[in-house]
Design a protein around this motif. Structure first.
Motif, PDB file in Angstrom:
ATOM      1  N   GLY A   1       0.893  -1.327  -0.011  1.00 42.65           N
ATOM      2  CA  GLY A   1       0.202  -0.305  -0.447  1.00 42.65           C
ATOM      3  C   GLY A   1       0.950   1.134   0.157  1.00 42.65           C
ATOM      4  N   VAL A   2       1.973   1.027   0.429  1.00 44.84           N
ATOM      5  CA  VAL A   2       2.849   2.158  -0.028  1.00 44.84           C
ATOM      6  C   VAL A   2       3.947   1.584  -1.389  1.00 44.84           C
ATOM      7  N   PRO A   3       3.364   2.282  -2.321  1.00 42.20           N
ATOM      8  CA  PRO A   3       4.431   2.573  -3.423  1.00 42.20           C
ATOM      9  C   PRO A   3       5.542   3.246  -3.616  1.00 42.20           C
ATOM     10  N   ARG A   4       6.318   2.504  -3.347  1.00 47.22           N
ATOM     11  CA  ARG A   4       8.048   3.340  -3.664  1.00 47.22           C
ATOM     12  C   ARG A   4       7.806   4.700  -5.178  1.00 47.22           C
ATOM     13  N   PRO A   5       7.031   3.973  -5.952  1.00 51.14           N
ATOM     14  CA  PRO A   5       7.715   5.308  -7.316  1.00 51.14           C
ATOM     15  C   PRO A   5       6.955   6.840  -6.799  1.00 51.14           C
ATOM     16  N   GLN A   6       6.153   6.716  -5.915  1.00 53.97           N
ATOM     17  CA  GLN A   6       5.511   8.219  -5.744  1.00 53.97           C
ATOM     18  C   GLN A   6       6.138   8.657  -4.608  1.00 53.97           C
ATOM     19  N   PHE A   7       7.671   8.711  -3.996  1.00 56.60           N
ATOM     20  CA  PHE A   7       8.693   9.326  -3.173  1.00 56.60           C
ATOM     21  C   PHE A   7       9.740  10.030  -4.082  1.00 56.60           C
ATOM     22  N   LYS A   8       9.444   9.719  -5.638  1.00 59.14           N
ATOM     23  CA  LYS A   8      10.443  10.034  -6.685  1.00 59.14           C
ATOM     24  C   LYS A   8      11.345  11.164  -6.046  1.00 59.14           C
ATOM     25  N   PRO A   9       9.870  12.087  -6.194  1.00 58.71           N
ATOM     26  CA  PRO A   9      10.999  14.222  -6.336  1.00 58.71           C
ATOM     27  C   PRO A   9      11.721  14.806  -4.630  1.00 58.71           C
ATOM     28  N   TYR A  10      11.176  13.555  -3.611  1.00 57.38           N
ATOM     29  CA  TYR A  10      11.924  13.788  -2.555  1.00 57.38           C
ATOM     30  C   TYR A  10      13.382  13.024  -2.661  1.00 57.38           C
ATOM     31  N   PHE A  11      13.328  11.276  -2.983  1.00 59.00           N
ATOM     32  CA  PHE A  11      14.674  11.253  -3.044  1.00 59.00           C
ATOM     33  C   PHE A  11      15.156  12.143  -4.132  1.00 59.00           C
ATOM     34  N   ASP A  12      14.947  12.593  -5.006  1.00 57.29           N
ATOM     35  CA  ASP A  12      15.885  13.540  -6.581  1.00 57.29           C
ATOM     36  C   ASP A  12      16.263  14.209  -5.446  1.00 57.29           C
ATOM     37  N   GLN A  13      15.247  15.603  -4.878  1.00 55.51           N
ATOM     38  CA  GLN A  13      16.718  16.341  -3.897  1.00 55.51           C
ATOM     39  C   GLN A  13      17.408  16.401  -3.287  1.00 55.51           C
ATOM     40  N   ALA A  14      16.587  15.111  -2.772  1.00 56.97           N
ATOM     41  CA  ALA A  14      17.481  14.859  -1.330  1.00 56.97           C
ATOM     42  C   ALA A  14      19.326  14.333  -2.144  1.00 56.97           C
ATOM     43  N   ARG A  15      19.309  12.866  -3.443  1.00 54.49           N
ATOM     44  CA  ARG A  15      19.867  12.782  -3.700  1.00 54.49           C
ATOM     45  C   ARG A  15      20.588  14.460  -4.771  1.00 54.49           C
TER      46      ARG A  15
END
Ligand SMILES: O=c1[nH]cnc2c1ncn2[C@@H]1O[C@H](CO)[C@@H](O)[C@H]1O
Length: 341
Positions: free
Chosen positions: A178-192
């Motif tokens: 119920g917690v798909p990973r792709p939705q977190f992409k913008p946050y990981f992009d900024q962190a990276r």
């Protein structure tokens, strides 16, 4: 080799720990202290026997529910300081020289501890641990997936605004269902983009697709758990070819019932496929284990002698984000220990 010989070899072996959670490492002594302080307002028992029973999980969702009840015991910056230094002591006592500790600032900030005070407390403990215990600590700030995108936003803000010296990585924990990973992409992009490493959990409780998502969408450089990658030969080949390590925590997988039996644990298949691994303890007191015990379990699963176990410890160091200087010193220390053992 006799079991006791291997156990004593492991106990003295200098090690790195790459996958261990902050609150999940609270020893029964610390939990009892906090539970007693908040008696009557928490379901967490202070008595060690009752606590062991409380830490018996019916499934992963139950584990997270219990985990969050322990998180509720952390009420102020002093609690954070006590917890963090206590965790450092337990690691140092196992000859851990370098650890990347997964910390969930959102949970504490959401419970009323200001972000600045929280970061100051963990940094104080980190500096003291390095000076007093010879333990180098670094932070992974993780998003608690069950708390949704607003927790991702806040975790990123805390990371970028506070940017404590020890912070090196960005993670994602909690449930996968119920917690798909792709939705977190913008946050990981900024962190990276801000220079943090990407180390999300994936493939702990769901299948290979989640691991693919972690790699493709979140730019994962290491995978938390990732054991269900073993179901997908192409994924195993990809992890091996691109040298993306899995942070494997065998007893955790047993205790959250991700695997039914250690005999069914896929560690050996993962290693046989050439995938790099590190051996880790995850939430050791909650799972009734220690990092040293995880090395012994791994030795049994992989049929290793002391030389093989020393090589596992070297892999942990190599897959870490420690500086070259720390890595070189720790690898030399392992060589010296192995030569003298
Ligand atoms: O094995 C684990 N998998 C996923 N998350 C975990 C694990 N152990 C502890 N947490 C912690 O669970 C909280 C709720 O999301 C987070 O704080 C995460 O770090």
């Amino acid at each position: 080799m006799a079991k006791d010989d291997l156990a004593s070899f492991v106990a003295g072996l200098p090690k790195a720990e790459l996958h261990v959670h902050h609150v999940g490492s609270a020893s029964p002594r610390i939990v009892a202290e906090l539970a007693a302080r908040h008696e009557g307002r928490s379901p967490v028992p202070a008595d060690p026997a009752l606590l062991a029973e409380y830490f018996t999980f019916t499934d992963f969702a139950h584990f997270i529910e219990v985990y969050l009840s322990v998180v509720d015991l952390i009420r102020d910056a002093e609690d954070v300081r006590t917890l963090t230094y206590g965790v450092a002591q337990d690691l140092a006592a196992q000859q851990v020289r370098y650890a990347e500790l997964t910390v969930t600032p959102y949970s504490s900030v959401n419970r009323g501890i200001p972000a600045e005070a929280f970061c100051e407390a963990i940094e104080d403990a980190r500096r003291e641990a390095e000076k007093e215990l010879g333990l180098v600590l670094r932070w992974v700030f993780d998003i608690p997936g069950e708390a949704g995108l607003q927790s991702a936003e806040q975790t990123l803000r805390i990371a970028l605004d506070q940017r404590p010296d020890g912070l090196i990585s960005f993670g994602l924990g909690g449930p996968e269902i119920g917690v798909p990973r792709p939705q977190f992409k913008p946050y990981f992009d900024q962190a990276r983009a801000a220079g943090l490493h990407s180390v999300p959990h994936a493939g702990e409780t769901t299948g290979a697709q989640t691991v693919w998502d972690a790699i493709r969408e979140l730019g994962a450089e290491r995978i938390g758990h990732g054991i269900f990658a073993a179901q997908d030969p192409q994924l195993l080949a990809y992890l091996a070819e691109h040298a993306i390590p899995l942070e494997v925590c065998p007893t955790s997988n047993l205790r959250t019932r991700a695997v039914a039996d250690l005999a069914e644990h896929p560690l050996a298949a993962i290693v046989a496929a050439g995938v790099p691994v590190s051996i880790n303890s995850d939430d050791p007191p909650m799972f009734g284990t220690t990092l040293n015990n995880e090395y012994e379990v791994a030795a049994r699963l992989l049929d290793l002698d002391t030389a093989g176990v020393a090589e596992l410890a070297r892999q942990g160091v190599r897959h870490s984000f420690a500086t070259d200087q720390v890595k070189t010193a720790l690898l030399a220390e392992i060589d010296t220990y192995t030569a003298g053992a």
